[in-house]
Write a protein that holds these residues in place. Sequence first.
Motif, short mmCIF file in Angstrom:
data_model
loop_
_atom_site.label_atom_id
_atom_site.label_comp_id
_atom_site.label_asym_id
_atom_site.label_seq_id
_atom_site.Cartn_x
_atom_site.Cartn_y
_atom_site.Cartn_z
N ASP A 1 0.82 -1.26 0.10
CA ASP A 1 -0.05 -0.09 -0.03
C ASP A 1 0.93 1.28 -0.15
O ASP A 1 1.87 1.13 0.57
CB ASP A 1 -0.99 0.01 1.11
CG ASP A 1 -0.26 0.11 2.53
OD1 ASP A 1 -1.02 0.24 3.71
OD2 ASP A 1 0.74 0.13 2.54
N GLY B 1 -1.61 6.22 1.30
CA GLY B 1 -2.80 5.67 1.05
C GLY B 1 -3.45 4.44 1.86
O GLY B 1 -2.55 3.99 2.68
N ASN B 2 -4.32 4.07 1.62
CA ASN B 2 -5.01 2.68 2.09
C ASN B 2 -5.41 1.76 1.15
O ASN B 2 -6.38 1.00 1.46
CB ASN B 2 -6.27 3.05 3.13
CG ASN B 2 -7.10 4.34 2.59
OD1 ASN B 2 -7.05 4.42 1.44
ND2 ASN B 2 -7.30 5.02 3.60
N GLN B 3 -5.08 1.80 0.13
CA GLN B 3 -5.58 0.78 -0.89
C GLN B 3 -4.36 -0.32 -1.26
O GLN B 3 -3.13 0.30 -1.33
CB GLN B 3 -5.66 1.60 -2.34
CG GLN B 3 -6.00 0.72 -3.42
CD GLN B 3 -6.21 1.55 -4.64
OE1 GLN B 3 -6.58 2.84 -4.47
NE2 GLN B 3 -6.20 1.11 -5.93
N PHE B 4 -4.67 -1.38 -1.19
CA PHE B 4 -3.78 -2.52 -1.50
C PHE B 4 -3.58 -2.91 -2.80
O PHE B 4 -4.25 -2.91 -3.49
CB PHE B 4 -4.08 -3.92 -0.78
CG PHE B 4 -3.76 -3.82 0.80
CD1 PHE B 4 -3.78 -5.17 1.29
CD2 PHE B 4 -3.42 -2.84 1.50
CE1 PHE B 4 -3.24 -5.31 2.62
CE2 PHE B 4 -3.00 -3.02 2.83
CZ PHE B 4 -2.97 -4.25 3.30
N PHE C 1 -1.96 -5.67 -5.21
CA PHE C 1 -1.71 -7.07 -4.93
C PHE C 1 -0.83 -7.67 -6.11
O PHE C 1 -0.84 -6.83 -7.30
CB PHE C 1 -2.81 -8.10 -4.81
CG PHE C 1 -3.43 -8.25 -3.47
CD1 PHE C 1 -4.36 -7.18 -3.02
CD2 PHE C 1 -3.13 -9.28 -2.89
CE1 PHE C 1 -4.74 -7.26 -1.98
CE2 PHE C 1 -3.58 -9.28 -1.49
CZ PHE C 1 -4.37 -8.36 -1.07
N TYR D 1 -12.89 -6.40 -2.80
CA TYR D 1 -11.66 -6.86 -3.66
C TYR D 1 -12.57 -7.69 -4.93
O TYR D 1 -13.45 -8.44 -4.33
CB TYR D 1 -10.56 -7.50 -3.20
CG TYR D 1 -9.81 -6.79 -2.38
CD1 TYR D 1 -9.99 -6.52 -1.00
CD2 TYR D 1 -8.50 -6.17 -3.01
CE1 TYR D 1 -8.97 -5.76 -0.24
CE2 TYR D 1 -7.64 -5.28 -2.16
CZ TYR D 1 -8.19 -5.14 -0.85
OH TYR D 1 -7.17 -4.35 -0.08
N PHE E 1 -8.49 -4.18 -6.09
CA PHE E 1 -9.04 -3.47 -4.92
C PHE E 1 -10.11 -2.71 -5.63
O PHE E 1 -9.93 -2.12 -6.58
CB PHE E 1 -8.13 -2.49 -4.37
CG PHE E 1 -8.80 -1.43 -3.40
CD1 PHE E 1 -8.64 -0.05 -4.09
CD2 PHE E 1 -9.40 -1.68 -2.26
CE1 PHE E 1 -9.46 0.91 -3.27
CE2 PHE E 1 -9.95 -0.60 -1.46
CZ PHE E 1 -9.95 0.69 -1.77
N ALA F 1 -4.93 1.20 6.56
CA ALA F 1 -4.92 -0.44 6.67
C ALA F 1 -3.36 -0.64 6.82
O ALA F 1 -2.44 -0.71 6.07
CB ALA F 1 -5.41 -1.11 5.46
#
Lengths: 111, 113
Positions: A92, A96-99, A101, B35, B45, B99
């Motif tokens: 992330d 921010g707080n968006q993962f 992958f 997700y 996401f 997070a």
Amino acid sequence: ELKVEQNPLFLSMQEGKNYTIYCNYSTTSDRLYWYRQDPGKSLESLFVLLSNGAVKQEGRLMASLDTKARLSTLHITAAVHDLSATYFCAVDKNTGNQFYFGTGTSLTVIP
Amino acid sequence: DSGVTQTPKHLITATGQRVTLRCSPRSGDLSVYWYQQSLDQGLQFLIQYYNGEERAKGNILERFSAQQFPDLHSELNLSSLELGDSALYFCASSVGDSAREQYFGPGTRLTVT
């Protein structure tokens, strides 16, 4: 756009052998996460790496983070069949707080 | 068991239809993330809510919308469904707004026929 690349995508290894999965990412971040997913199942958190040089170990798995190289590794020691799964890294952005992958590495451990 | 629950587990519907997926976060978690996992797009996401407010938006289509209710459960609404929307939809939750670690629910498998 932030990109997260894992290699290899597929890994077949014999029980008892060692191997490393690599996770490269394209933006500045001090936070990296490793997850495990069994077929048809949810994601299970393995490691949370929150600073440069962080190293964590659990059983036969060890994860490390080099934020300067934008690289994390997941090292498998003396693999056993129970480790067969797909492993994902996620990043992330610091702000921010968006993962984001990675593509995932499908690991099969064969006897 | 992560403590995050999702319903239903499986959903089969036809193109053009609308469905609602539901997620209850872990006790005490204020953030909910959605997700989508598909073979061709990987794990993407979609959107995050924190204490009822939208906080981050990812690759969410305009046909999709979400909300988080006062009791902190969240719903993801998918409308005008297309074959390509077939995927596994995960919800995750975390304690705070930013997070550090997310706990994932078991997922809802959506099949559009």
